[in-house]
Design an enzyme around this catalytic site. Structure first.
Site, mmCIF file in Angstrom:
data_model
loop_
_atom_site.group_PDB
_atom_site.id
_atom_site.type_symbol
_atom_site.label_atom_id
_atom_site.label_comp_id
_atom_site.label_asym_id
_atom_site.label_seq_id
_atom_site.Cartn_x
_atom_site.Cartn_y
_atom_site.Cartn_z
ATOM 1 N N CYS A 1 50.994 -22.153 26.422
ATOM 2 C CA CYS A 1 51.388 -23.230 24.900
ATOM 3 C C CYS A 1 52.985 -22.417 24.822
ATOM 4 O O CYS A 1 53.608 -21.789 25.042
ATOM 5 C CB CYS A 1 49.796 -22.262 23.923
ATOM 6 N N CYS B 1 51.569 -27.842 23.753
ATOM 7 C CA CYS B 1 53.678 -27.631 23.986
ATOM 8 C C CYS B 1 54.461 -29.376 24.207
ATOM 9 O O CYS B 1 55.174 -29.071 23.992
ATOM 10 C CB CYS B 1 53.587 -26.137 24.875
ATOM 11 N N CYS C 1 56.608 -28.341 27.408
ATOM 12 C CA CYS C 1 55.277 -27.774 28.518
ATOM 13 C C CYS C 1 56.350 -28.485 30.084
ATOM 14 O O CYS C 1 55.877 -29.452 29.708
ATOM 15 C CB CYS C 1 53.988 -27.514 28.421
#
Length: 131
Positions: free
Chosen positions: A11, A85, A89
């Site tokens: 995250c 995220c 990410c």
């Protein structure tokens, strides 16, 4: 050669959702799974409400530290679970991905974090059956 599956929870701050997920997987899988967690922009400490919510179910995550997501950690993982995220990410080729849409516990009290904790447990149990 290590034949245990490796799961990486990611995250943004690695302070709430990913730490709770890692705590659940360690608790439920024991040493059958290698568990990692990281964040794209790690916080200075784990969210105290997440710590308290996990302590209420007998899981201590106080020894964990928010960690920066690295290419090596992702490359060494079989499954990468992202949690809210978005574009922060990165995608690593050849990995199994799951994207869990979960409320962010940042800035919330323990009463608001408990349902997130319980939803994460449910998802971790499903993940574990598929490993």
């Amino acid at each position: 050669m290590n034949d245990k599956p490796t799961v990486l929870f990611v995250c943004v701050h690695n302070a709430g959702r990913s730490q709770m997920a890692a705590g659940w997987l360690r608790h439920l899988a024991g040493d059958r799974v290698e568990v990692r967690s990281a964040g794209s922009e790690p916080a200075d400490q784990i969210n105290p409400a997440a710590v308290q919510a996990m302590q209420e179910v007998g899981i201590d995550i106080t020894g964990q530290t928010p960690t920066k997501l690295t290419w090596d950690a992702a490359e060494a993982s079989d499954v990468i679970v992202t949690m809210g995220c978005g574009d922060a990410c990165p995608v690593f080729p050849g990995k199994r991905y799951e994207d869990w849409k979960l409320d962010d516990p940042a800035g919330k009290g323990v009463d608001a974090v408990r349902p997130i904790r319980d939803e994460i447990r449910h998802r971790v149990e499903q993940l574990l059956t598929g490993l």
